[in-house]
Design a protein around this motif. Sequence first.
Motif, PDB file in Angstrom:
ATOM      1  N   GLY A 132       0.779  -1.227   0.000  1.00 46.39           N
ATOM      2  CA  GLY A 132       0.000   0.000   0.000  1.00 46.39           C
ATOM      3  C   GLY A 132       0.813   1.280   0.000  1.00 46.39           C
ATOM      4  O   GLY A 132       0.261   2.366  -0.104  1.00 46.39           O
ATOM      5  N   VAL A 133       2.143   1.179   0.086  1.00 44.04           N
ATOM      6  CA  VAL A 133       2.990   2.370   0.116  1.00 44.04           C
ATOM      7  C   VAL A 133       3.117   2.951  -1.291  1.00 44.04           C
ATOM      8  O   VAL A 133       3.343   2.230  -2.256  1.00 44.04           O
ATOM      9  N   MET A 134       2.952   4.256  -1.387  1.00 43.02           N
ATOM     10  CA  MET A 134       3.175   4.986  -2.638  1.00 43.02           C
ATOM     11  C   MET A 134       4.354   5.926  -2.412  1.00 43.02           C
ATOM     12  O   MET A 134       4.495   6.508  -1.331  1.00 43.02           O
ATOM     13  N   GLU A 135       5.206   6.035  -3.444  1.00 42.00           N
ATOM     14  CA  GLU A 135       6.317   6.982  -3.383  1.00 42.00           C
ATOM     15  C   GLU A 135       6.098   8.075  -4.405  1.00 42.00           C
ATOM     16  O   GLU A 135       5.678   7.813  -5.526  1.00 42.00           O
ATOM     17  N   PHE A 136       6.397   9.302  -3.993  1.00 46.20           N
ATOM     18  CA  PHE A 136       6.365  10.466  -4.858  1.00 46.20           C
ATOM     19  C   PHE A 136       7.754  11.079  -4.778  1.00 46.20           C
ATOM     20  O   PHE A 136       8.205  11.425  -3.685  1.00 46.20           O
ATOM     21  N   VAL A 137       8.443  11.189  -5.901  1.00 45.75           N
ATOM     22  CA  VAL A 137       9.815  11.684  -5.906  1.00 45.75           C
ATOM     23  C   VAL A 137       9.900  12.855  -6.881  1.00 45.75           C
ATOM     24  O   VAL A 137       9.453  12.745  -8.027  1.00 45.75           O
ATOM     25  N   THR A 138      10.483  13.954  -6.424  1.00 43.87           N
ATOM     26  CA  THR A 138      10.732  15.116  -7.273  1.00 43.87           C
ATOM     27  C   THR A 138      12.228  15.381  -7.300  1.00 43.87           C
ATOM     28  O   THR A 138      12.879  15.390  -6.249  1.00 43.87           O
ATOM     29  N   VAL A 139      12.750  15.585  -8.495  1.00 39.36           N
ATOM     30  CA  VAL A 139      14.161  15.930  -8.658  1.00 39.36           C
ATOM     31  C   VAL A 139      14.286  17.439  -8.446  1.00 39.36           C
ATOM     32  O   VAL A 139      13.733  18.223  -9.220  1.00 39.36           O
ATOM     33  N   MET A 140      14.966  17.841  -7.387  1.00 35.67           N
ATOM     34  CA  MET A 140      15.147  19.253  -7.094  1.00 35.67           C
ATOM     35  C   MET A 140      16.373  19.816  -7.811  1.00 35.67           C
ATOM     36  O   MET A 140      16.429  20.996  -8.113  1.00 35.67           O
ATOM     37  N   SER A 141      17.352  18.948  -8.058  1.00 35.53           N
ATOM     38  CA  SER A 141      18.568  19.351  -8.754  1.00 35.53           C
ATOM     39  C   SER A 141      19.201  18.110  -9.357  1.00 35.53           C
ATOM     40  O   SER A 141      19.268  17.069  -8.706  1.00 35.53           O
ATOM     41  N   GLY A 142      19.639  18.202 -10.594  1.00 38.24           N
ATOM     42  CA  GLY A 142      20.321  17.085 -11.239  1.00 38.24           C
ATOM     43  C   GLY A 142      19.384  16.235 -12.076  1.00 38.24           C
ATOM     44  O   GLY A 142      18.365  16.711 -12.580  1.00 38.24           O
ATOM     45  N   GLN A 143      19.735  14.963 -12.192  1.00 36.78           N
ATOM     46  CA  GLN A 143      18.985  13.997 -12.986  1.00 36.78           C
ATOM     47  C   GLN A 143      18.809  12.720 -12.185  1.00 36.78           C
ATOM     48  O   GLN A 143      19.594  12.425 -11.289  1.00 36.78           O
ATOM     49  N   LEU A 144      17.786  11.951 -12.562  1.00 37.99           N
ATOM     50  CA  LEU A 144      17.510  10.703 -11.868  1.00 37.99           C
ATOM     51  C   LEU A 144      16.897   9.712 -12.838  1.00 37.99           C
ATOM     52  O   LEU A 144      16.057  10.080 -13.664  1.00 37.99           O
ATOM     53  N   THR A 145      17.321   8.463 -12.713  1.00 36.15           N
ATOM     54  CA  THR A 145      16.678   7.373 -13.425  1.00 36.15           C
ATOM     55  C   THR A 145      16.067   6.471 -12.365  1.00 36.15           C
ATOM     56  O   THR A 145      16.732   6.094 -11.405  1.00 36.15           O
ATOM     57  N   VAL A 146      14.774   6.166 -12.533  1.00 38.34           N
ATOM     58  CA  VAL A 146      14.072   5.307 -11.587  1.00 38.34           C
ATOM     59  C   VAL A 146      13.627   4.066 -12.344  1.00 38.34           C
ATOM     60  O   VAL A 146      13.028   4.159 -13.414  1.00 38.34           O
TER      61      VAL A 146
END
Length: 191
Positions: A132-146
Motif C-alpha cells: 500500500g505504500v506509494m512513493e512520490f519523488v521530485t528531482v530538485m537538482s540534477g537527474q535521476l533514473t528510476v
Amino acid sequence: MNLDHTWEERDVGKLIGSNLRQFRVSKGISIEALAKQIGVSKLTLIKIEHGEANPTLSVIWKIANGLQIPITALLSIESDVSISRKKDGLKLISSNDVFVVEPMFRSHGLMELYRGYLQPHGEYVSEPHQPGVMEFVTVMSGQLTVEVDGETYHLDEYDSIRFKGDRPHRYTNPSSSLTILHFVISYNNPL
C-alpha cells in the motif's frame, strides 16, 4: 523534540533502539520472530535495541516494514512546530555511502517527507516497502533514473514520479553532479 538539534551517531542508535523495542514489544513480536521475518540477525537486532549499533538505511527499512510502521516512527522526531534544516537533520546513509536521506518531520501515520542526495553515478536499490505504500519523488537538482518493475523512467530537474513503493525499485544518478531529491512516502494503513 525539534529538528534544530544536531544528532550524534550514538544518539540516533539509541533512539532507534529504544523505539524498536517499544514497537516490537507492543506488537507482541519476539526478537527472534522479527529477526526471522525481516532477514536480519538476532544479534544485530539485540545490538540495535541496546543502542550499540547504528543500522544502515536498508536495515531500518526492513525493521519498519517488518513492524508495519513508517520509518520515522523509529526516529521519534516530533514537535508542534518543527523546522527541518539541511545542516541539522538526521541523516540515514546507504551501506555503500552513495545515497543519503534526511527525514524531514515525524510521520503522522499517513505520510513521510524526506530530502535525498544521490552521489554522481551512484545507484541505490530499495527493497519493497510494506503493501500500500506509494512513493512520490521530485528531482530538485540534477537527474535521476528510476526503475520500477523492469521499466525505466528518466527525470530531469523539477520532474516528479509517483509509483507503488511496495515493489523493488532502483534509483540511479546518471550524471557527474549530485542529484537532490524530495520524497513523499504515503502509507495506505496509518499507525
